[in-house]
Design a protein around this motif. Sequence first.
Motif, PDB file in Angstrom:
ATOM      1  N   ASP A 135      -9.815  -0.654 -11.846  1.00 22.76           N
ATOM      2  CA  ASP A 135      -9.842  -1.647 -12.988  1.00 22.76           C
ATOM      3  C   ASP A 135      -8.656  -2.375 -12.286  1.00 22.76           C
ATOM      4  N   ALA A 136      -7.658  -1.844 -11.975  1.00 23.38           N
ATOM      5  CA  ALA A 136      -6.129  -2.785 -11.267  1.00 23.38           C
ATOM      6  C   ALA A 136      -6.514  -3.974  -9.965  1.00 23.38           C
ATOM      7  N   GLY A 137      -8.036  -3.285  -9.783  1.00 24.46           N
ATOM      8  CA  GLY A 137      -8.285  -4.392  -8.157  1.00 24.46           C
ATOM      9  C   GLY A 137      -7.452  -3.532  -7.133  1.00 24.46           C
ATOM     10  N   MET A 138      -7.142  -2.481  -7.267  1.00 27.55           N
ATOM     11  CA  MET A 138      -6.887  -1.742  -5.691  1.00 27.55           C
ATOM     12  C   MET A 138      -6.940  -1.136  -5.315  1.00 27.55           C
ATOM     13  N   SER A 139      -7.140  -0.645  -4.252  1.00 30.19           N
ATOM     14  CA  SER A 139      -8.265   0.572  -2.789  1.00 30.19           C
ATOM     15  C   SER A 139      -7.622   1.229  -3.084  1.00 30.19           C
ATOM     16  N   TRP A 140      -8.478   2.726  -2.590  1.00 31.95           N
ATOM     17  CA  TRP A 140      -7.442   3.876  -2.548  1.00 31.95           C
ATOM     18  C   TRP A 140      -8.775   4.116  -1.126  1.00 31.95           C
ATOM     19  N   GLY A 141      -7.768   5.332  -1.063  1.00 31.65           N
ATOM     20  CA  GLY A 141      -8.488   6.191   0.259  1.00 31.65           C
ATOM     21  C   GLY A 141      -7.322   7.938   0.634  1.00 31.65           C
ATOM     22  N   ILE A 142      -7.843   8.171   1.135  1.00 34.24           N
ATOM     23  CA  ILE A 142      -7.719   9.979   1.815  1.00 34.24           C
ATOM     24  C   ILE A 142      -7.091  10.281   3.111  1.00 34.24           C
ATOM     25  N   ALA A 143      -6.748  10.391   3.188  1.00 32.62           N
ATOM     26  CA  ALA A 143      -5.583  10.661   4.652  1.00 32.62           C
ATOM     27  C   ALA A 143      -5.968  12.219   4.482  1.00 32.62           C
ATOM     28  N   GLY A 144      -5.790  12.579   6.199  1.00 30.47           N
ATOM     29  CA  GLY A 144      -6.102  14.175   6.329  1.00 30.47           C
ATOM     30  C   GLY A 144      -4.051  14.741   7.265  1.00 30.47           C
ATOM     31  N   SER A 145      -3.404  13.639   7.063  1.00 32.16           N
ATOM     32  CA  SER A 145      -2.266  14.181   7.781  1.00 32.16           C
ATOM     33  C   SER A 145      -1.224  13.142   7.412  1.00 32.16           C
ATOM     34  N   ALA A 174      -0.029  -4.633  -6.205  1.00 35.08           N
ATOM     35  CA  ALA A 174      -0.185  -3.571  -5.542  1.00 35.08           C
ATOM     36  C   ALA A 174      -1.518  -3.590  -4.845  1.00 35.08           C
ATOM     37  N   ALA A 175      -1.581  -3.681  -3.272  1.00 33.96           N
ATOM     38  CA  ALA A 175      -2.619  -3.586  -2.439  1.00 33.96           C
ATOM     39  C   ALA A 175      -3.650  -2.375  -2.599  1.00 33.96           C
ATOM     40  N   GLY A 176      -2.769  -1.339  -2.544  1.00 35.22           N
ATOM     41  CA  GLY A 176      -3.706   0.267  -2.919  1.00 35.22           C
ATOM     42  C   GLY A 176      -2.928   0.756  -2.835  1.00 35.22           C
ATOM     43  N   THR A 231       0.928  -1.105  -0.177  1.00 32.31           N
ATOM     44  CA  THR A 231      -0.258  -0.016  -0.261  1.00 32.31           C
ATOM     45  C   THR A 231       0.781   1.424  -0.073  1.00 32.31           C
ATOM     46  N   LEU A 232       0.567   2.073  -1.133  1.00 33.06           N
ATOM     47  CA  LEU A 232       1.667   3.259  -1.452  1.00 33.06           C
ATOM     48  C   LEU A 232       0.891   4.389  -1.138  1.00 33.06           C
ATOM     49  N   GLY A 233       1.860   5.528   0.130  1.00 31.80           N
ATOM     50  CA  GLY A 233       1.072   6.157  -0.076  1.00 31.80           C
ATOM     51  C   GLY A 233       1.614   7.437  -0.994  1.00 31.80           C
ATOM     52  N   TYR A 234       1.014   8.484  -1.167  1.00 31.83           N
ATOM     53  CA  TYR A 234       1.155   9.535  -2.192  1.00 31.83           C
ATOM     54  C   TYR A 234       0.698  10.950  -1.782  1.00 31.83           C
ATOM     55  N   VAL A 235       1.506  11.089  -1.471  1.00 33.05           N
ATOM     56  CA  VAL A 235       2.055  12.410  -1.653  1.00 33.05           C
ATOM     57  C   VAL A 235       1.842  13.981  -2.428  1.00 33.05           C
TER      58      VAL A 235
END
Length: 336
Positions: A224-234, A201-203, A177-181
């Motif tokens: 389409d890649a079967g990955m999850s995604w989300g948003i972080a606040g900090s 990758a998982a997400g 799971t990758l964090g994208y900043v």
Amino acid sequence: MVANRLAVPEAPPRNRATERSALPLHAASLRTWQRSDYESVWARAEWMLRQPREIVAQSAPGMLLGVLFYQNSTRTRLSFEAAARRIGGAAIGFSDVATTRAGDFYRESLEDTVRVVGSYVDALVLRHTEDNAAERAAAVSQVPVISAGTGDREHPTQAMLDLWVLRSKLGQLTGVTLGYVGDPVCRHARSLIYGLSAFGAAGIVFLAPEGATVPDDVQRTIRDAGMSWGIAGSAAELLSKVDAVSMIPFELSDFHESAVRSRTRSHQLDERFVFGSALLSRTGTGVPVVHTGPRGPELPPETDDMANVHYFEGVAKGVVLRSALLAELFASRRSR
């Protein structure tokens, strides 16, 4: 007594062009790149890291690279030019389109410029303000076209570099799971997601500026890649959710502008978005961090000596990664 012997240079990894299939002709987009394509380039890059320069210089002797930069750059342009020289070649081209017939009153079309310069060289590297410029160039070019960043669309070699560095730290990318900043609309995000999907990758979790959204096409690619995604606040929340972090400048420039804009940063970055040494020591010691550059307050210089911050390592390895890509494309094209 055993006689001294000169060390035998390590043979380079076999190019896939000599096996089942060659690399894609172009690196204008990573949409069609498969896991084996990345691994072919990375194997060559890792081999180059182990070799003296005189051995690396035999990788593509005589190769001539055309550098077409319609947009400003430091790391990408200079690392490509250095890469061409490192593998035994050379580079020609321009870094200011205003000095060319494409930028003066003639306004020569992109297609004509690509066909003209492509008749002089073995490969082209293109950086452009328009989203579809790399695809347009690849459609008419007789030599490989590598996107060095086009509009908001893609930045393939930056994604290849970040993923290569992160895999070397994590051991693998599958299930990560990758964090994208940074702003998810950035061209780097799209290329990075294509690469993550190729490795299963998982997400991905985004830490974005206020008001930024995840574009529909990015959401669709992730889904389409079967990955999850989300948003972080900090930054702290992001570090608690991910295995690695990839950053871009948090205050993103307009990639459709060809010159440096006159505005300057008018405010200090909110502390929620800063990956300082105290936070990384407390929360993210096991989370490797890379940054495309140029870095801003989101990754302050105080983090430079931290074991999990790989900003300048990525800068140095950018030359190696691009050397390997050029050598692989050169070998693939010659075998076709």
